[in-house]
Design a protein around this motif. Structure first.
Motif, short mmCIF file in Angstrom:
data_model
loop_
_atom_site.label_atom_id
_atom_site.label_comp_id
_atom_site.label_asym_id
_atom_site.label_seq_id
_atom_site.Cartn_x
_atom_site.Cartn_y
_atom_site.Cartn_z
N ALA A 65 -7.37 -7.25 11.16
CA ALA A 65 -7.74 -5.96 10.59
C ALA A 65 -6.51 -5.19 10.13
CB ALA A 65 -8.53 -5.14 11.60
N GLU A 66 -5.42 -5.28 10.90
CA GLU A 66 -4.19 -4.58 10.51
C GLU A 66 -3.62 -5.14 9.21
OE1 GLU A 66 0.32 -4.08 12.16
OE2 GLU A 66 -1.30 -4.12 13.64
N ASP A 67 -3.69 -6.47 9.02
CA ASP A 67 -3.22 -7.08 7.78
C ASP A 67 -4.03 -6.59 6.59
OD1 ASP A 67 -1.27 -8.62 9.08
OD2 ASP A 67 -2.67 -10.26 9.43
N ILE A 68 -5.35 -6.54 6.77
CA ILE A 68 -6.22 -6.08 5.68
C ILE A 68 -5.91 -4.64 5.33
CG2 ILE A 68 -8.62 -5.58 5.05
CD1 ILE A 68 -9.39 -8.05 6.78
N LEU A 69 -5.72 -3.81 6.33
CA LEU A 69 -5.41 -2.41 6.08
C LEU A 69 -4.05 -2.26 5.39
CD1 LEU A 69 -6.15 0.54 6.37
CD2 LEU A 69 -5.15 0.50 8.65
N ARG A 70 -3.05 -2.97 5.86
CA ARG A 70 -1.72 -2.90 5.23
C ARG A 70 -1.77 -3.41 3.80
NH1 ARG A 70 2.20 -5.77 9.08
NH2 ARG A 70 3.75 -5.14 7.54
N PHE A 71 -2.51 -4.50 3.57
CA PHE A 71 -2.67 -5.05 2.22
C PHE A 71 -3.31 -4.01 1.30
CE2 PHE A 71 -5.57 -6.90 -0.88
CZ PHE A 71 -4.70 -7.66 -1.64
N SER A 72 -4.40 -3.39 1.74
CA SER A 72 -5.11 -2.42 0.90
C SER A 72 -4.25 -1.18 0.62
CB SER A 72 -6.46 -2.03 1.49
OG SER A 72 -6.29 -1.36 2.71
N CYS A 73 -3.49 -0.75 1.60
CA CYS A 73 -2.58 0.40 1.39
C CYS A 73 -1.52 0.05 0.35
CB CYS A 73 -1.93 0.82 2.70
SG CYS A 73 -3.04 1.63 3.84
N GLU A 74 -0.95 -1.11 0.47
CA GLU A 74 0.07 -1.53 -0.50
C GLU A 74 -0.54 -1.69 -1.89
OE1 GLU A 74 3.77 -2.11 -1.74
OE2 GLU A 74 3.27 -1.69 0.35
N LEU A 75 -1.73 -2.25 -1.94
CA LEU A 75 -2.42 -2.43 -3.23
C LEU A 75 -2.66 -1.08 -3.90
CD1 LEU A 75 -3.76 -4.32 -5.26
CD2 LEU A 75 -5.86 -4.18 -3.88
N ARG A 76 -3.10 -0.09 -3.15
CA ARG A 76 -3.36 1.24 -3.73
C ARG A 76 -2.09 1.85 -4.32
NH1 ARG A 76 -6.76 2.02 0.72
NH2 ARG A 76 -5.20 3.30 1.76
N THR A 77 -0.94 1.55 -3.74
CA THR A 77 0.31 2.10 -4.29
C THR A 77 0.67 1.44 -5.62
OG1 THR A 77 1.81 0.56 -3.16
CG2 THR A 77 1.22 2.60 -1.98
N LEU A 78 0.15 0.26 -5.89
CA LEU A 78 0.47 -0.48 -7.11
C LEU A 78 -0.52 -0.24 -8.24
CD1 LEU A 78 1.38 -3.82 -5.34
CD2 LEU A 78 2.98 -2.19 -6.36
#
Length: 153
Positions: A65-78
């Motif tokens: 779950a932490e990986d998914i959250l970190r991925f989505s946060c990074e994606l939103r910045t891009l």
């Protein structure tokens, strides 16, 4: 709670884990984009991003779950705030890009060149893209996207 999915918030708009667009909201945005494209004759694009855990010591790890959250946060910045990112699967996001194919290709280049998207090299990222065709429905476009080859990151 029969029928309630813990993946989506009570508002039905956001995925509760990532805060990306939930499928019903994404599909509504896609329907609107198709209608706008038909009126203006201007194409739009969609980019699919899938992520799987990297293989470590010959074994595929679990995506936490932490990986998914970190991925989505990074994606939103891009992604520009005007673009809609939908979480359409456990490990799949789709970005709706109103500006057409050139903007989608620029996004793919940005995603390929951003090592943080792979969450410290724990995720394997794959991308594909299609651009709308005149008279094509949203479902037809998504079916083409599913058949498009995935490039790896």
């Amino acid at each position: 709670m029969g029928g309630h999915s813990p993946l989506f918030s009570h508002d039905g708009i956001h995925d509760s884990q990532t805060h990306l667009a939930a499928p019903p909201f994404f599909y509504e945005q896609l329907r609107r984009e198709v209608a706008l494209s038909m009126r203006t004759q201007i194409s739009f694009s969609v980019v699919k991003i899938t992520f799987t855990p990297c293989i470590v010591d010959g074994e595929r790890q679990q995506v936490g779950a932490e990986d998914i959250l970190r991925f989505s946060c990074e994606l939103r910045t891009l992604i520009r705030s005007s673009e809609c990112i939908g979480r359409l699967g456990v490990n799949e996001c789709v970005v709706l890009i109103s500006d057409g194919e050139i903007a989608a290709q620029q996004l793919i280049t940005r995603l390929h060149s951003t090592p943080s998207l792979s969450v410290n090299d724990t995720l394997h990222i794959s991308l594909s893209m299609v651009t709308s065709l005149r008279g094509e429905s949203g479902l037809e476009l998504l079916n083409r996207l599913d058949k498009a080859p995935l490039s790896t990151h």
